[in-house]
Design an enzyme around this catalytic site. Structure first.
Site, mmCIF file in Angstrom:
data_model
loop_
_atom_site.group_PDB
_atom_site.id
_atom_site.type_symbol
_atom_site.label_atom_id
_atom_site.label_comp_id
_atom_site.label_asym_id
_atom_site.label_seq_id
_atom_site.Cartn_x
_atom_site.Cartn_y
_atom_site.Cartn_z
ATOM 1 N N TYR A 60 107.120 27.584 -7.421
ATOM 2 C CA TYR A 60 105.559 27.788 -8.169
ATOM 3 C C TYR A 60 105.805 27.650 -9.563
ATOM 4 C CZ TYR A 60 103.868 29.217 -3.466
ATOM 5 O OH TYR A 60 103.395 29.194 -2.259
ATOM 6 N N PRO A 208 93.838 31.205 2.655
ATOM 7 C CA PRO A 208 93.197 32.106 3.431
ATOM 8 C C PRO A 208 91.682 31.857 3.621
ATOM 9 C CG PRO A 208 93.873 33.015 1.310
ATOM 10 C CD PRO A 208 94.508 31.774 1.408
ATOM 11 N N LEU A 209 91.044 31.122 2.609
ATOM 12 C CA LEU A 209 89.666 30.928 2.600
ATOM 13 C C LEU A 209 89.353 29.655 3.181
ATOM 14 C CD1 LEU A 209 88.400 31.750 -1.034
ATOM 15 C CD2 LEU A 209 88.222 32.988 1.081
ATOM 16 N N LEU A 216 83.926 29.004 9.219
ATOM 17 C CA LEU A 216 82.439 29.685 9.047
ATOM 18 C C LEU A 216 81.438 28.842 8.490
ATOM 19 C CD1 LEU A 216 83.966 33.128 7.917
ATOM 20 C CD2 LEU A 216 83.521 32.376 10.159
#
Length: 280
Positions: A60, A208-209, A216
């Protein structure tokens, strides 16, 4: 009521809303570097807000700005309850992208490099990250996972995980050693998630989104967000935590404002009605 903690490996209690370090050094793998002092400030504020699970990797960063060095600068000496998870396997190619994979003989060096960069004697959780920049590919991972299991026996690693794996690779890893966590792209593999729940294994979507379970609907997200006075991203994170007690969220950012927004999602308790609206 959402259970906000998880027992990682049966002996490390962590808050289920953690922090992903991927965006500390750069917004994207091929993007420009961020100011290192900003990342340091974000990390310190994250811990102040209750984060005790940080997900990182030696690859990273770029251009002399590396997440592991920022973590050490910001937080060492580390809080006693802080759990740092890292990933080994990917190697940076000539273009600076983690597009290549380490052979088994190179994994020890990658683990030792993370130990040095973070200033640790033992890593809390090490994932074998499979597949470079591609999705799960089905190749055998046993030989590589056996190397990490050996390093765990030596005391360099506390718990083992696998990342970017399919069902066969997950089963293969579990036949070699205990697996404490799975980190895949989204939380949409219901069979693997159910297996993790049954075995007490953490499931950590690295985007995670991307949602938990069914994606959703934006209109439904907006309806619940308006009722709660929250953002749609906050509701999406809260929904992820509510979906399964084995799910951990590691939203990442290089912005203090965005960090505050993400962490506030941990205070949202979605009602059964909210969840029904979100799931349609």
């Amino acid at each position: 009521m959402t259970n906000h903690t998880f027992s990682l490996g049966g002996d490390l209690t962590i808050n289920r809303l953690g922090f992903g370090a991927m965006r500390l050094a750069t917004g994207t793998f091929d993007g420009p570097t961020r100011a290192p002092e900003t990342g340091v400030a974000v990390l310190r504020r994250a811990v102040e807000l209750g984060v005790n699970h940080i997900d990182t990797a030696g690859f990273y960063g770029r251009g002399g700005v590396w997440a592991n060095e920022q973590i050490r600068t910001a937080l060492a000496p580390y809080p006693e309850d802080l759990v740092i998870a890292t990933k080994v396997g990917p190697l940076l190619g000539a273009d600076g992208m983690p597009s290549e994979q380490a052979t088994p003989d190179r994994l020890r060096g990658l683990v030792e490099a993370d130990l040095r960069a973070l200033g640790l004697d033992r890593l809390d959780l090490v994932y074998l990250r499979v597949g470079g920049m591609t999705g799960p590919g089905g190749e055998s991972i046993a030989e590589r996972f056996e190397v990490l299991a050996g390093l765990r026996e030596e005391g360099l690693i506390r718990h083992l995980g696998v990342s970017n794996v399919d069902a066969g690779q997950f089963a293969e890893a579990r036949s070699v050693a205990l697996v404490a966590a799975v980190q895949n792209q989204h939380a949409d593999d219901m069979a693997m998630l159910a297996e993790c729940e049954e075995a007490g294994i953490a499931y950590v979507p690295y985007f995670p989104l991307g949602g938990g379970g069914n994606p959703l609907d934006a209109e439904r997200l907006g309806k619940v967000a308006a009722r709660l006075g929250a953002t749609t991203a906050q509701v999406q994170l809260a929904s992820l935590l509510a979906f399964s007690p084995s799910l951990l969220a590691i939203p990442g950012t290089g912005s203090l404002d965005h960090l505050e927004e993400n962490m506030a999602a941990g205070g949202l308790d979605l009602t059964a009605e909210d969840l029904a609206v979100l799931r349609g």
